[in-house]
Design an enzyme around this catalytic site. Sequence first.
Site, PDB file in Angstrom:
ATOM      1  N   HIS A   9      27.805   9.982 -32.710  1.00 58.03           N
ATOM      2  CA  HIS A   9      28.496   8.857 -32.063  1.00 58.03           C
ATOM      3  C   HIS A   9      28.267   7.555 -32.826  1.00 58.03           C
ATOM      4  O   HIS A   9      27.113   7.169 -33.055  1.00 58.03           O
ATOM      5  CB  HIS A   9      27.939   8.730 -30.641  1.00 58.03           C
ATOM      6  CG  HIS A   9      28.608   7.714 -29.796  1.00 58.03           C
ATOM      7  ND1 HIS A   9      27.910   6.800 -29.050  1.00 58.03           N
ATOM      8  CD2 HIS A   9      29.920   7.468 -29.561  1.00 58.03           C
ATOM      9  CE1 HIS A   9      28.754   6.039 -28.374  1.00 58.03           C
ATOM     10  NE2 HIS A   9      29.984   6.420 -28.675  1.00 58.03           N
ATOM     11  N   ARG A  10      29.341   6.891 -33.189  1.00 54.16           N
ATOM     12  CA  ARG A  10      29.298   5.624 -33.970  1.00 54.16           C
ATOM     13  C   ARG A  10      28.429   5.802 -35.223  1.00 54.16           C
ATOM     14  O   ARG A  10      27.638   4.933 -35.572  1.00 54.16           O
ATOM     15  CB  ARG A  10      28.790   4.457 -33.128  1.00 54.16           C
ATOM     16  CG  ARG A  10      29.533   4.268 -31.814  1.00 54.16           C
ATOM     17  CD  ARG A  10      29.108   3.005 -31.084  1.00 54.16           C
ATOM     18  NE  ARG A  10      29.447   3.071 -29.665  1.00 54.16           N
ATOM     19  CZ  ARG A  10      29.072   2.214 -28.734  1.00 54.16           C
ATOM     20  NH1 ARG A  10      28.346   1.167 -29.075  1.00 54.16           N
ATOM     21  NH2 ARG A  10      29.419   2.368 -27.481  1.00 54.16           N
ATOM     22  N   GLU A  36      31.959  10.354 -35.134  1.00 58.79           N
ATOM     23  CA  GLU A  36      32.891   9.508 -34.385  1.00 58.79           C
ATOM     24  C   GLU A  36      32.704   8.064 -34.821  1.00 58.79           C
ATOM     25  O   GLU A  36      31.570   7.587 -34.916  1.00 58.79           O
ATOM     26  CB  GLU A  36      32.624   9.653 -32.884  1.00 58.79           C
ATOM     27  CG  GLU A  36      33.636   8.979 -31.997  1.00 58.79           C
ATOM     28  CD  GLU A  36      33.241   7.627 -31.427  1.00 58.79           C
ATOM     29  OE1 GLU A  36      34.020   7.070 -30.656  1.00 58.79           O
ATOM     30  OE2 GLU A  36      32.147   7.092 -31.773  1.00 58.79           O
ATOM     31  N   ASP A  38      34.683   3.935 -34.488  1.00 56.06           N
ATOM     32  CA  ASP A  38      35.656   3.124 -33.744  1.00 56.06           C
ATOM     33  C   ASP A  38      36.387   2.199 -34.707  1.00 56.06           C
ATOM     34  O   ASP A  38      35.770   1.645 -35.625  1.00 56.06           O
ATOM     35  CB  ASP A  38      34.919   2.283 -32.700  1.00 56.06           C
ATOM     36  CG  ASP A  38      34.083   3.124 -31.764  1.00 56.06           C
ATOM     37  OD1 ASP A  38      34.664   3.947 -31.051  1.00 56.06           O
ATOM     38  OD2 ASP A  38      32.848   2.961 -31.764  1.00 56.06           O
ATOM     39  N   HIS A  51      32.519  -1.286 -33.061  1.00 59.41           N
ATOM     40  CA  HIS A  51      32.792  -0.870 -31.674  1.00 59.41           C
ATOM     41  C   HIS A  51      33.451  -1.965 -30.835  1.00 59.41           C
ATOM     42  O   HIS A  51      34.478  -1.749 -30.199  1.00 59.41           O
ATOM     43  CB  HIS A  51      31.505  -0.411 -30.983  1.00 59.41           C
ATOM     44  CG  HIS A  51      31.748  -0.002 -29.573  1.00 59.41           C
ATOM     45  ND1 HIS A  51      31.633  -0.875 -28.511  1.00 59.41           N
ATOM     46  CD2 HIS A  51      32.142   1.180 -29.039  1.00 59.41           C
ATOM     47  CE1 HIS A  51      31.936  -0.244 -27.381  1.00 59.41           C
ATOM     48  NE2 HIS A  51      32.246   1.006 -27.683  1.00 59.41           N
ATOM     49  N   GLU A 113      38.294   6.803 -33.287  1.00 59.28           N
ATOM     50  CA  GLU A 113      38.695   6.267 -31.982  1.00 59.28           C
ATOM     51  C   GLU A 113      39.402   4.940 -32.204  1.00 59.28           C
ATOM     52  O   GLU A 113      38.809   3.998 -32.747  1.00 59.28           O
ATOM     53  CB  GLU A 113      37.485   6.084 -31.055  1.00 59.28           C
ATOM     54  CG  GLU A 113      37.962   5.571 -29.692  1.00 59.28           C
ATOM     55  CD  GLU A 113      36.867   5.165 -28.740  1.00 59.28           C
ATOM     56  OE1 GLU A 113      35.699   5.561 -28.907  1.00 59.28           O
ATOM     57  OE2 GLU A 113      37.213   4.415 -27.803  1.00 59.28           O
ATOM     58  N   LYS A 115      40.527   1.593 -30.971  1.00 67.35           N
ATOM     59  CA  LYS A 115      40.040   0.734 -29.892  1.00 67.35           C
ATOM     60  C   LYS A 115      41.146  -0.207 -29.421  1.00 67.35           C
ATOM     61  O   LYS A 115      41.046  -1.432 -29.571  1.00 67.35           O
ATOM     62  CB  LYS A 115      38.835  -0.058 -30.388  1.00 67.35           C
ATOM     63  CG  LYS A 115      37.559   0.756 -30.377  1.00 67.35           C
ATOM     64  CD  LYS A 115      37.038   0.868 -28.968  1.00 67.35           C
ATOM     65  CE  LYS A 115      35.758   1.649 -28.863  1.00 67.35           C
ATOM     66  NZ  LYS A 115      35.603   2.227 -27.516  1.00 67.35           N
ATOM     67  N   ASP A 231      24.316  10.070 -29.698  1.00 71.80           N
ATOM     68  CA  ASP A 231      23.711   9.036 -30.555  1.00 71.80           C
ATOM     69  C   ASP A 231      22.606   9.621 -31.441  1.00 71.80           C
ATOM     70  O   ASP A 231      22.122   8.944 -32.341  1.00 71.80           O
ATOM     71  CB  ASP A 231      23.079   7.938 -29.685  1.00 71.80           C
ATOM     72  CG  ASP A 231      24.101   7.186 -28.830  1.00 71.80           C
ATOM     73  OD1 ASP A 231      25.283   7.176 -29.202  1.00 71.80           O
ATOM     74  OD2 ASP A 231      23.690   6.613 -27.802  1.00 71.80           O
TER      75      ASP A 231
HETATM   76  O1  G3P Z   1      34.350   8.793 -28.145  1.00 68.46           O
HETATM   77  C1  G3P Z   1      33.373   8.691 -27.192  1.00 68.46           C
HETATM   78  C2  G3P Z   1      32.893   7.281 -27.047  1.00 68.46           C
HETATM   79  O2  G3P Z   1      32.806   6.704 -28.318  1.00 68.46           O
HETATM   80  C3  G3P Z   1      33.770   6.449 -26.190  1.00 68.46           C
HETATM   81  O3  G3P Z   1      33.175   5.270 -25.806  1.00 68.46           O
HETATM   82  O4  G3P Z   1      32.679   2.904 -25.892  1.00 68.46           O
HETATM   83  O5  G3P Z   1      31.264   4.480 -27.189  1.00 68.46           O
HETATM   84  O6  G3P Z   1      33.586   3.990 -27.937  1.00 68.46           O
HETATM   85  P1  G3P Z   1      32.649   4.122 -26.759  1.00 68.46           P
HETATM   86 MG    MG Z   2      33.897   5.340 -29.590  1.00 68.97          MG
END
Ligand code: G3P
Ligand code: MG
Length: 245
Positions: A9-10, A36, A38, A51, A113, A115, A231
């Site tokens: 994540h990120r 992943e 953003d 993000h 992702e 945004k 994470d």
């Molecule tokens: O893709 C899952 C997650 O990244 C979505 O929420 O706010 O962390 O981008 P956020």
């Molecule tokens: Mg995300």
Amino acid sequence: MDQTKIIAHRGSKGTHPENTLEAVKEAVRVRSDGIEIDVHLSLDKELIVIHDETIDRTTNGKGSIQNLTLAELKQFDAGSWYSPEYSNCRIPTLQEIFCFLEKVDYKGLVNIELKTDKFSYPGIEEKVVAFVAEKNWPFTVEYSSFNYQTLIQLKILDDTCKIALLFKEHGENKTFLNLNIPVNMWHPKLSWFKSISPFQVPELPVRVWTINKSEDLQFCFRKQVAGVITDYPQKALEMRDKWQN
Ligand code: G3P
Ligand code: MG
């Protein structure tokens, strides 16, 4: 049995400054199945990996991405807020992340992702699809967004692209998606997944976010969900190999 995919994540938010090249390097180092990131659009229409809609939380600067140029964004330190050892980190572009992943011949999944849930960033879908189509990247690209107009637009631009429906809580808004647009994956929160009965589990792959606690990872591995977005990719990979081998 297919193992649960571990998606960082990120980049690797728990161990490195999120959405930076350093975080993505860590995700590659630990051999995450997916990464992943953003994406937003700068004032001069560059695809920026970050993000929040502003740089306030994750840099030493202030302001909205949409009001700053790439050159302006690059002036800020995107690592010290996390730890002084990352003071050289800068906000990366999507191009920089992709070029790095190409250089290391990353063969996993890259989940972009978009945004667009707070600002729509007109034209971002076209820019992303055109950028991804520029090359034959060694990795697979998939898209997700909380903004379903963005997902529809992506499919219209490239009907072969894979889209994931992102939703919070119980995802009431998912009924607003144009049913003629085939969705490829669901990306719900764990609370939703826990609340449904086994008969309601969709046939589509479900990748749950953001799964960090050992007990939640174990739960997902036992349920054999298609993927977890975490994470802590290294911890998740180690636990998966114990629980699913
Ligand atoms: O893709 C899952 C997650 O990244 C979505 O929420 O706010 O962390 O981008 P956020
Ligand atoms: Mg995300």
